[in-house]
Design a protein around this motif. Structure first.
Motif, PDB file in Angstrom:
ATOM      1  N   HIS A   1     -13.587  84.628 -46.125  1.00 58.42           N
ATOM      2  CA  HIS A   1     -14.944  84.933 -46.631  1.00 58.42           C
ATOM      3  C   HIS A   1     -15.273  86.419 -46.585  1.00 58.42           C
ATOM      4  O   HIS A   1     -15.691  86.989 -47.605  1.00 58.42           O
ATOM      5  CB  HIS A   1     -15.994  84.159 -45.841  1.00 58.42           C
ATOM      6  CG  HIS A   1     -17.386  84.411 -46.327  1.00 58.42           C
ATOM      7  ND1 HIS A   1     -17.846  83.960 -47.554  1.00 58.42           N
ATOM      8  CD2 HIS A   1     -18.422  85.114 -45.781  1.00 58.42           C
ATOM      9  CE1 HIS A   1     -19.094  84.348 -47.731  1.00 58.42           C
ATOM     10  NE2 HIS A   1     -19.469  85.052 -46.673  1.00 58.42           N
ATOM     11  N   ALA A   2     -15.123  87.059 -45.434  1.00 54.94           N
ATOM     12  CA  ALA A   2     -15.599  88.440 -45.295  1.00 54.94           C
ATOM     13  C   ALA A   2     -14.790  89.406 -46.165  1.00 54.94           C
ATOM     14  O   ALA A   2     -15.370  90.218 -46.898  1.00 54.94           O
ATOM     15  CB  ALA A   2     -15.532  88.867 -43.825  1.00 54.94           C
ATOM     16  N   ILE A   3     -13.472  89.317 -46.113  1.00 51.66           N
ATOM     17  CA  ILE A   3     -12.650  90.246 -46.904  1.00 51.66           C
ATOM     18  C   ILE A   3     -12.789  89.976 -48.405  1.00 51.66           C
ATOM     19  O   ILE A   3     -12.986  90.925 -49.191  1.00 51.66           O
ATOM     20  CB  ILE A   3     -11.179  90.163 -46.440  1.00 51.66           C
ATOM     21  CG1 ILE A   3     -11.065  90.681 -44.999  1.00 51.66           C
ATOM     22  CG2 ILE A   3     -10.270  90.957 -47.363  1.00 51.66           C
ATOM     23  CD1 ILE A   3      -9.682  90.603 -44.426  1.00 51.66           C
ATOM     24  N   PRO A   4     -12.705  88.715 -48.906  1.00 47.36           N
ATOM     25  CA  PRO A   4     -12.936  88.517 -50.353  1.00 47.36           C
ATOM     26  C   PRO A   4     -14.335  88.901 -50.809  1.00 47.36           C
ATOM     27  O   PRO A   4     -14.510  89.470 -51.890  1.00 47.36           O
ATOM     28  CB  PRO A   4     -12.675  87.010 -50.546  1.00 47.36           C
ATOM     29  CG  PRO A   4     -11.805  86.617 -49.414  1.00 47.36           C
ATOM     30  CD  PRO A   4     -12.238  87.463 -48.268  1.00 47.36           C
ATOM     31  N   GLU A   5     -15.343  88.617 -49.992  1.00 47.15           N
ATOM     32  CA  GLU A   5     -16.714  88.967 -50.382  1.00 47.15           C
ATOM     33  C   GLU A   5     -16.903  90.486 -50.421  1.00 47.15           C
ATOM     34  O   GLU A   5     -17.596  91.011 -51.298  1.00 47.15           O
ATOM     35  CB  GLU A   5     -17.708  88.345 -49.398  1.00 47.15           C
ATOM     36  CG  GLU A   5     -19.150  88.464 -49.806  1.00 47.15           C
ATOM     37  CD  GLU A   5     -19.512  87.595 -50.999  1.00 47.15           C
ATOM     38  OE1 GLU A   5     -20.489  87.947 -51.690  1.00 47.15           O
ATOM     39  OE2 GLU A   5     -18.816  86.590 -51.236  1.00 47.15           O
ATOM     40  N   THR A   6     -16.273  91.186 -49.489  1.00 46.00           N
ATOM     41  CA  THR A   6     -16.338  92.650 -49.512  1.00 46.00           C
ATOM     42  C   THR A   6     -15.657  93.207 -50.764  1.00 46.00           C
ATOM     43  O   THR A   6     -16.174  94.130 -51.418  1.00 46.00           O
ATOM     44  CB  THR A   6     -15.670  93.217 -48.255  1.00 46.00           C
ATOM     45  OG1 THR A   6     -16.315  92.691 -47.090  1.00 46.00           O
ATOM     46  CG2 THR A   6     -15.767  94.732 -48.236  1.00 46.00           C
ATOM     47  N   HIS A   7     -14.519  92.633 -51.123  1.00 42.66           N
ATOM     48  CA  HIS A   7     -13.821  93.090 -52.333  1.00 42.66           C
ATOM     49  C   HIS A   7     -14.654  92.822 -53.589  1.00 42.66           C
ATOM     50  O   HIS A   7     -14.753  93.681 -54.473  1.00 42.66           O
ATOM     51  CB  HIS A   7     -12.475  92.379 -52.441  1.00 42.66           C
ATOM     52  CG  HIS A   7     -11.789  92.584 -53.751  1.00 42.66           C
ATOM     53  ND1 HIS A   7     -11.265  93.801 -54.147  1.00 42.66           N
ATOM     54  CD2 HIS A   7     -11.558  91.726 -54.787  1.00 42.66           C
ATOM     55  CE1 HIS A   7     -10.735  93.680 -55.352  1.00 42.66           C
ATOM     56  NE2 HIS A   7     -10.903  92.442 -55.766  1.00 42.66           N
ATOM     57  N   LEU A   8     -15.275  91.652 -53.675  1.00 40.56           N
ATOM     58  CA  LEU A   8     -16.062  91.319 -54.857  1.00 40.56           C
ATOM     59  C   LEU A   8     -17.350  92.137 -54.929  1.00 40.56           C
ATOM     60  O   LEU A   8     -17.862  92.399 -56.015  1.00 40.56           O
ATOM     61  CB  LEU A   8     -16.382  89.820 -54.862  1.00 40.56           C
ATOM     62  CG  LEU A   8     -15.172  88.891 -55.041  1.00 40.56           C
ATOM     63  CD1 LEU A   8     -15.570  87.440 -54.839  1.00 40.56           C
ATOM     64  CD2 LEU A   8     -14.545  89.083 -56.406  1.00 40.56           C
ATOM     65  N   CYS A   9     -17.880  92.542 -53.777  1.00 41.80           N
ATOM     66  CA  CYS A   9     -19.082  93.373 -53.784  1.00 41.80           C
ATOM     67  C   CYS A   9     -18.776  94.807 -54.194  1.00 41.80           C
ATOM     68  O   CYS A   9     -19.559  95.435 -54.919  1.00 41.80           O
ATOM     69  CB  CYS A   9     -19.735  93.362 -52.400  1.00 41.80           C
ATOM     70  SG  CYS A   9     -20.722  91.897 -52.055  1.00 41.80           S
ATOM     71  N   LEU A  10     -17.647  95.335 -53.749  1.00 41.73           N
ATOM     72  CA  LEU A  10     -17.302  96.724 -54.041  1.00 41.73           C
ATOM     73  C   LEU A  10     -16.599  96.890 -55.378  1.00 41.73           C
ATOM     74  O   LEU A  10     -16.438  98.026 -55.834  1.00 41.73           O
ATOM     75  CB  LEU A  10     -16.412  97.286 -52.923  1.00 41.73           C
ATOM     76  CG  LEU A  10     -17.049  97.347 -51.542  1.00 41.73           C
ATOM     77  CD1 LEU A  10     -16.062  97.917 -50.539  1.00 41.73           C
ATOM     78  CD2 LEU A  10     -18.324  98.160 -51.549  1.00 41.73           C
ATOM     79  N   ARG A  11     -16.168  95.802 -56.004  1.00 41.55           N
ATOM     80  CA  ARG A  11     -15.484  95.914 -57.286  1.00 41.55           C
ATOM     81  C   ARG A  11     -16.474  96.308 -58.369  1.00 41.55           C
ATOM     82  O   ARG A  11     -17.590  95.816 -58.433  1.00 41.55           O
ATOM     83  CB  ARG A  11     -14.815  94.582 -57.642  1.00 41.55           C
ATOM     84  CG  ARG A  11     -13.953  94.643 -58.887  1.00 41.55           C
ATOM     85  CD  ARG A  11     -13.322  93.291 -59.153  1.00 41.55           C
ATOM     86  NE  ARG A  11     -14.328  92.279 -59.416  1.00 41.55           N
ATOM     87  CZ  ARG A  11     -14.045  91.016 -59.708  1.00 41.55           C
ATOM     88  NH1 ARG A  11     -12.786  90.615 -59.727  1.00 41.55           N
ATOM     89  NH2 ARG A  11     -15.019  90.156 -59.948  1.00 41.55           N
ATOM     90  N   LYS A  12     -16.032  97.188 -59.263  1.00 43.04           N
ATOM     91  CA  LYS A  12     -16.909  97.640 -60.343  1.00 43.04           C
ATOM     92  C   LYS A  12     -17.104  96.518 -61.357  1.00 43.04           C
ATOM     93  O   LYS A  12     -16.157  95.784 -61.671  1.00 43.04           O
ATOM     94  CB  LYS A  12     -16.300  98.853 -61.040  1.00 43.04           C
ATOM     95  CG  LYS A  12     -16.227 100.086 -60.158  1.00 43.04           C
ATOM     96  CD  LYS A  12     -15.671 101.268 -60.924  1.00 43.04           C
ATOM     97  CE  LYS A  12     -15.622 102.515 -60.033  1.00 43.04           C
ATOM     98  NZ  LYS A  12     -15.070 103.679 -60.771  1.00 43.04           N
TER      99      LYS A  12
END
Length: 415
Positions: free
Chosen positions: A306-317
């Motif tokens: 959850h934390a790592i995928p959600e961080t990636h999806l939030c920071l992705r342009k």
């Protein structure tokens, strides 16, 4: 009589050696026996679990700092709304990995109070963060606006506060009021105090599963254009990807809770009964390591799923749209110069020179200026064109019929 001081000295050394056994390999003499499991290289499981817990805490801290640094670069309100629950989860995971070390060391009154007081609230914070993320994703897939990140984080804290009250009441009633030792409590009571936390987990799993399976039915029917429909579908697919990761983390957490509750309530009791029948005394040391392992595994499940995928999806342009904004003048390009490609002293054939002279004469007639034979410029009378164009007064005077131009007419003069 002379041997009596030597005997007394030997007995004293033997008694000191029996009361203070030699420390295990990897630990110094200054380390207290309850904390030697953290440095004992003979029983490696404690050192390995400690290393895994510390790496999880460092990963949570790095992700939280990265989100705080990149906070200004996230301008999309829909993606920005997920930062509040995500930061709350990362802070809770840092506390979860830290408290796992308290289950590895030996028992004392203060450590047992910390274990009983913080176990339930930390898990409640984790699962309430998942729950509010499910609420956010459900609204986004339905095409509605999500609440702000601070509002969702406050909702998660309010939901976890209930479990904090339950745990505090349990500790106060059993330790302070009834006077029981903090380290002695039935395993069933410990499991029952976490029933509210388990309910939060099941609700979060149900919400995420509903978004994954029925997300398209939740969206409101809109009468937009085809381009808007395609953009809406791409947005829904993106939020459904977040919901899939949320459901996987909730499902793995639920399976872990079923496993550790089954071992803690039944497996440990069975091993304890076999040990007592076999004459073994130290058979109750399996409870705390089982809880420590459950804490570390739960923390890494929430980090990886959850934390790592959600961080990636939030920071992705966000993906760029193909529609061109005709009113955007920020990227204006100068008009092309078609004559720059031609050489300076190119020899054109005669038909091109003749066509150019005809166009030049036409432009001269429109502008109303004439070039004399000696290079002088004589101003002329400007007219509309080479085609006869009658005025409105001519049409009225001729009764609405189109008047004809004379044969030698070259243009309407303005007298």
């Amino acid at each position: 009589m002379a041997l009596s001081p030597i005997i007394i000295c030997l007995l004293t050394l033997i008694g000191y050696g029996s009361s203070h056994p030699s420390p295990p390999r990897g630990c110094s003499v200054d380390v207290d026996p309850p904390y030697r499991v953290l440095c004992d290289l003979e029983s490696v499981w404690g050192v390995v679990l400690e290393a895994v817990a510390c790496s999880g805490g460092v990963t949570s801290l790095v992700l939280a700092v990265l989100l705080l640094v990149k906070l200004r670069s996230i301008s999309d309100p829909a993606r920005r709304s997920g930062l509040g629950p995500l930061l709350l989860l990362l802070g809770t995971l840092l506390g979860l990995f830290t408290i796992s070390l308290a289950f590895l060391v030996g028992k004392n009154q203060a450590l047992c109070v910390v274990r009983r007081a913080f176990w339930g609230p930390l898990f409640a914070l984790c699962f309430s963060s998942l729950l509010v993320q499910g609420v956010r994703l459900r609204r986004l897939v339905a095409g509605k606006l999500s609440p702000s990140g601070s509002t969702l984080a406050a909702l998660g804290l309010a939901l976890a506060l209930v479990q904090g009250i339950i745990s505090a009441e349990w500790v106060l009633l059993t330790v302070v009021r009834e006077g029981h030792p903090a380290c002695e409590y039935p395993p069933l009571d410990f499991a029952l105090t976490c029933s509210y936390t388990l309910g939060l987990l099941l609700i979060a799993m149900g919400l995420s599963l509903g978004v994954v399976l029925c997300g398209g039915e939740l969206a409101a029917d809109g009468g937009g254009s085809g381009e808007e429909d395609r953009e809406g579908e791409s947005e829904k697919r993106r939020w459904k990807c977040n919901a899939v990761w949320l459901f996987l983390s909730s499902l793995a957490s639920a399976l872990l809770w079923v496993a550790w509750l089954g071992f803690y309530l039944y497996g440990s009791q069975a091993l304890r009964g076999k040990g007592k029948r076999g004459g073994q005394k130290d058979v109750k040391v399996l409870d705390e390591p089982a809880l420590a392992v459950a804490l570390v595994i739960q923390g890494w499940i929430l980090l990886l799923l959850h934390a790592i995928p959600e961080t990636h999806l939030c920071l992705r342009k966000p993906p760029q749209t193909n529609t061109q904004d005709f009113f955007d003048t920020s990227n204006t390009s100068p008009p092309p110069h078609f004559g720059d490609d031609l050489p300076a002293h190119s020899h054109r054939p005669f038909p091109e020179n003749q066509a150019f002279s005809m166009e030049e004469r036409s432009a001269t007639l429109r502008s109303g200026t004439y070039h004399g034979s000696h290079g002088s410029v004589r101003p002329g009378i400007a007219f509309r064109g080479q085609v006869y164009q009658p005025t409105e007064m001519a049409l009225v005077m001729n009764g609405g019929t189109m008047p004809t131009a004379p044969i030698n007419y070259t243009g309407r003069r303005l007298w």
